[in-house]
Design a protein around this motif. Structure first.
Motif, PDB file in Angstrom:
ATOM      1  N   THR A  91     -37.121  40.599  58.425  1.00  0.00           N
ATOM      2  CA  THR A  91     -38.338  39.785  58.449  1.00  0.00           C
ATOM      3  C   THR A  91     -38.666  39.262  57.051  1.00  0.00           C
ATOM      4  OG1 THR A  91     -39.195  40.993  60.350  1.00  0.00           O
ATOM      5  CG2 THR A  91     -40.806  39.799  59.005  1.00  0.00           C
ATOM      6  N   LEU A  92     -38.561  40.119  56.049  1.00  0.00           N
ATOM      7  CA  LEU A  92     -38.820  39.678  54.670  1.00  0.00           C
ATOM      8  C   LEU A  92     -37.909  38.528  54.274  1.00  0.00           C
ATOM      9  CD1 LEU A  92     -39.221  43.039  52.718  1.00  0.00           C
ATOM     10  CD2 LEU A  92     -40.992  41.353  53.176  1.00  0.00           C
ATOM     11  N   TRP A  93     -36.630  38.662  54.524  1.00  0.00           N
ATOM     12  CA  TRP A  93     -35.677  37.626  54.131  1.00  0.00           C
ATOM     13  C   TRP A  93     -35.893  36.345  54.905  1.00  0.00           C
ATOM     14  CZ3 TRP A  93     -32.545  37.432  50.027  1.00  0.00           C
ATOM     15  CH2 TRP A  93     -32.368  38.626  49.322  1.00  0.00           C
ATOM     16  N   GLU A  94     -36.239  36.449  56.173  1.00  0.00           N
ATOM     17  CA  GLU A  94     -36.397  35.255  57.001  1.00  0.00           C
ATOM     18  C   GLU A  94     -37.712  34.528  56.725  1.00  0.00           C
ATOM     19  OE1 GLU A  94     -35.675  36.902  60.862  1.00  0.00           O
ATOM     20  OE2 GLU A  94     -33.526  37.070  60.457  1.00  0.00           O
ATOM     21  N   GLU A  95     -38.708  35.245  56.229  1.00  0.00           N
ATOM     22  CA  GLU A  95     -40.006  34.625  55.981  1.00  0.00           C
ATOM     23  C   GLU A  95     -40.228  34.241  54.528  1.00  0.00           C
ATOM     24  OE1 GLU A  95     -42.938  37.304  57.541  1.00  0.00           O
ATOM     25  OE2 GLU A  95     -42.407  36.839  59.621  1.00  0.00           O
ATOM     26  N   ASN A  96     -39.308  34.604  53.634  1.00  0.00           N
ATOM     27  CA  ASN A  96     -39.529  34.383  52.208  1.00  0.00           C
ATOM     28  C   ASN A  96     -38.268  33.802  51.563  1.00  0.00           C
ATOM     29  OD1 ASN A  96     -40.148  34.508  49.500  1.00  0.00           O
ATOM     30  ND2 ASN A  96     -40.990  36.564  49.593  1.00  0.00           N
ATOM     31  N   GLY A  97     -38.210  32.467  51.510  1.00  0.00           N
ATOM     32  CA  GLY A  97     -37.064  31.797  50.905  1.00  0.00           C
ATOM     33  C   GLY A  97     -36.878  32.127  49.433  1.00  0.00           C
ATOM     34  N   GLU A  98     -37.937  32.593  48.787  1.00  0.00           N
ATOM     35  CA  GLU A  98     -37.840  32.956  47.371  1.00  0.00           C
ATOM     36  C   GLU A  98     -36.858  34.106  47.156  1.00  0.00           C
ATOM     37  OE1 GLU A  98     -41.847  33.973  46.399  1.00  0.00           O
ATOM     38  OE2 GLU A  98     -42.484  31.900  46.242  1.00  0.00           O
ATOM     39  N   LEU A  99     -36.713  34.965  48.139  1.00  0.00           N
ATOM     40  CA  LEU A  99     -35.819  36.107  47.977  1.00  0.00           C
ATOM     41  C   LEU A  99     -34.362  35.678  47.845  1.00  0.00           C
ATOM     42  CD1 LEU A  99     -37.426  38.715  50.392  1.00  0.00           C
ATOM     43  CD2 LEU A  99     -37.529  38.632  47.904  1.00  0.00           C
ATOM     44  N   THR A 100     -33.995  34.587  48.507  1.00  0.00           N
ATOM     45  CA  THR A 100     -32.627  34.077  48.375  1.00  0.00           C
ATOM     46  C   THR A 100     -32.386  33.626  46.942  1.00  0.00           C
ATOM     47  OG1 THR A 100     -32.599  33.420  50.684  1.00  0.00           O
ATOM     48  CG2 THR A 100     -30.966  32.387  49.257  1.00  0.00           C
ATOM     49  N   ALA A 101     -33.343  32.877  46.397  1.00  0.00           N
ATOM     50  CA  ALA A 101     -33.224  32.443  45.000  1.00  0.00           C
ATOM     51  C   ALA A 101     -33.197  33.652  44.075  1.00  0.00           C
ATOM     52  CB  ALA A 101     -34.371  31.514  44.637  1.00  0.00           C
ATOM     53  N   LEU A 102     -34.011  34.624  44.363  1.00  0.00           N
ATOM     54  CA  LEU A 102     -34.064  35.831  43.543  1.00  0.00           C
ATOM     55  C   LEU A 102     -32.720  36.547  43.541  1.00  0.00           C
ATOM     56  CD1 LEU A 102     -35.990  37.703  41.928  1.00  0.00           C
ATOM     57  CD2 LEU A 102     -36.307  38.962  44.047  1.00  0.00           C
ATOM     58  N   MET A 103     -32.083  36.616  44.693  1.00  0.00           N
ATOM     59  CA  MET A 103     -30.781  37.269  44.797  1.00  0.00           C
ATOM     60  C   MET A 103     -29.745  36.531  43.942  1.00  0.00           C
ATOM     61  SD  MET A 103     -29.420  39.700  46.754  1.00  0.00           S
ATOM     62  CE  MET A 103     -28.404  40.096  48.083  1.00  0.00           C
ATOM     63  N   LEU A 156     -26.936  39.178  51.085  1.00  0.00           N
ATOM     64  CA  LEU A 156     -26.018  38.327  50.328  1.00  0.00           C
ATOM     65  C   LEU A 156     -25.118  37.526  51.268  1.00  0.00           C
ATOM     66  CD1 LEU A 156     -24.815  37.479  47.572  1.00  0.00           C
ATOM     67  CD2 LEU A 156     -23.233  39.396  47.834  1.00  0.00           C
ATOM     68  N   THR A 157     -24.516  38.200  52.248  1.00  0.00           N
ATOM     69  CA  THR A 157     -23.575  37.501  53.132  1.00  0.00           C
ATOM     70  C   THR A 157     -24.278  36.613  54.153  1.00  0.00           C
ATOM     71  OG1 THR A 157     -23.432  39.365  54.676  1.00  0.00           O
ATOM     72  CG2 THR A 157     -21.801  39.267  52.881  1.00  0.00           C
ATOM     73  N   TYR A 159     -27.774  35.296  53.928  1.00  0.00           N
ATOM     74  CA  TYR A 159     -28.740  34.309  53.443  1.00  0.00           C
ATOM     75  C   TYR A 159     -28.307  33.563  52.184  1.00  0.00           C
ATOM     76  CZ  TYR A 159     -31.582  36.883  56.753  1.00  0.00           C
ATOM     77  OH  TYR A 159     -32.039  37.473  57.896  1.00  0.00           O
ATOM     78  N   VAL A 160     -27.449  34.160  51.367  1.00  0.00           N
ATOM     79  CA  VAL A 160     -27.031  33.499  50.126  1.00  0.00           C
ATOM     80  C   VAL A 160     -25.674  32.827  50.318  1.00  0.00           C
ATOM     81  CG1 VAL A 160     -26.482  33.823  47.686  1.00  0.00           C
ATOM     82  CG2 VAL A 160     -28.377  35.093  48.704  1.00  0.00           C
ATOM     83  N   LEU A 161     -24.652  33.607  50.647  1.00  0.00           N
ATOM     84  CA  LEU A 161     -23.309  33.053  50.810  1.00  0.00           C
ATOM     85  C   LEU A 161     -23.120  32.390  52.172  1.00  0.00           C
ATOM     86  CD1 LEU A 161     -21.303  35.995  49.210  1.00  0.00           C
ATOM     87  CD2 LEU A 161     -22.013  33.850  48.136  1.00  0.00           C
ATOM     88  N   ARG A 162     -23.961  32.780  53.131  1.00  0.00           N
ATOM     89  CA  ARG A 162     -23.966  32.202  54.475  1.00  0.00           C
ATOM     90  C   ARG A 162     -22.605  32.292  55.167  1.00  0.00           C
ATOM     91  NH1 ARG A 162     -28.363  30.717  56.240  1.00  0.00           N
ATOM     92  NH2 ARG A 162     -27.604  29.205  57.725  1.00  0.00           N
ATOM     93  N   PHE A 163     -22.021  33.491  55.118  1.00  0.00           N
ATOM     94  CA  PHE A 163     -20.762  33.722  55.835  1.00  0.00           C
ATOM     95  C   PHE A 163     -21.020  33.486  57.326  1.00  0.00           C
ATOM     96  CE2 PHE A 163     -18.821  37.046  52.700  1.00  0.00           C
ATOM     97  CZ  PHE A 163     -18.708  36.061  51.730  1.00  0.00           C
ATOM     98  N   PRO A 164     -20.208  32.684  57.979  1.00  0.00           N
ATOM     99  CA  PRO A 164     -20.454  32.371  59.397  1.00  0.00           C
ATOM    100  C   PRO A 164     -20.607  33.608  60.286  1.00  0.00           C
ATOM    101  CG  PRO A 164     -18.812  30.874  58.518  1.00  0.00           C
ATOM    102  CD  PRO A 164     -19.080  31.912  57.445  1.00  0.00           C
ATOM    103  N   ALA A 165     -19.793  34.632  60.070  1.00  0.00           N
ATOM    104  CA  ALA A 165     -19.891  35.831  60.912  1.00  0.00           C
ATOM    105  C   ALA A 165     -21.214  36.557  60.712  1.00  0.00           C
ATOM    106  CB  ALA A 165     -18.724  36.768  60.627  1.00  0.00           C
ATOM    107  N   SER A 166     -21.736  36.561  59.485  1.00  0.00           N
ATOM    108  CA  SER A 166     -23.036  37.200  59.223  1.00  0.00           C
ATOM    109  C   SER A 166     -24.178  36.366  59.788  1.00  0.00           C
ATOM    110  CB  SER A 166     -23.253  37.395  57.726  1.00  0.00           C
ATOM    111  OG  SER A 166     -22.451  38.431  57.238  1.00  0.00           O
TER     112      SER A 166
END
Length: 191
Positions: A91-103, A156-157, A159-166
């Protein structure tokens, strides 16, 4: 009276800068966002941004909130805490785009990485101490580190790298796979 007005203006300026920075980092990412663009969005001189925050990394660190709110989680039923934590982090990752940038930034900037590590020290370690079968601080640190590696690895896989399987995994699939692992890290006897 005059000092209070100056303090209020200073607080307002800081808030305006942070709002502009959050929007710019979310839109452009850390690398492409510039102090000039953030200052332009905030309608101030770039030197004011530097005066208040010292650097782009300092501004980023101030702009991105990192409070996963773990102390507020229900720890009952105890046998479901792993699943509860995984759902909470999703929920945190899906509701807060800032976390992707932070990672992204945390992987290359030691100050941001340290800020991310503060969550581990301040929230996950006490939780691991509370839930673990032994009271030793070293075991709690190890348990918290393993939980963080599992959750951050997924983030990471996915929300950041967006691996298709993840990315293709549904929320409940992730909870079903990762929840028992996090549960084991927190509550299983030390190997």
């Amino acid at each position: 009276m005059e000092n209070q007005q100056v303090a209020r203006r200073s607080d307002a300026t800081r808030a305006t800068i942070l709002d502009a920075a959050r929007a710019r980092f979310a839109a452009d990412g850390y690398e492409k966002a510039t102090i000039r663009a953030i200052a332009r969005d905030a309608h101030i001189d770039p030197s004011m941004v530097m005066r208040y925050y010292g650097s782009k990394a300092g501004l980023f660190t101030a702009a991105v909130a990192i409070d996963p709110g773990l102390p507020g989680l229900s720890l009952e039923p105890r046998e479901e805490i792993g699943r509860t934590l995984v759902r909470h982090f999703l929920t945190l990752w899906e509701e807060n785009g800032e976390l992707t940038a932070l990672m992204r930034v945390g992987a290359t900037d030691p100050a941001v990485a340290d800020r991310m590590g503060s969550v581990l020290r301040e929230q996950l370690i006490p939780l691991a101490r509370l839930l673990g079968p032994e009271p030793e601080q070293a075991q709690a640190r190890a348990r918290a580190a393993l939980c963080a590696s599992a959750v951050l690895g997924l983030a990471l896989t996915r929300y950041v790298l967006r691996f298709p399987a993840s990315v293709a995994l549904g929320r409940e699939e992730i909870v079903d796979w990762l929840g028992p692992t996090v549960q084991r890290y927190l509550t299983a006897p030390t190997p």
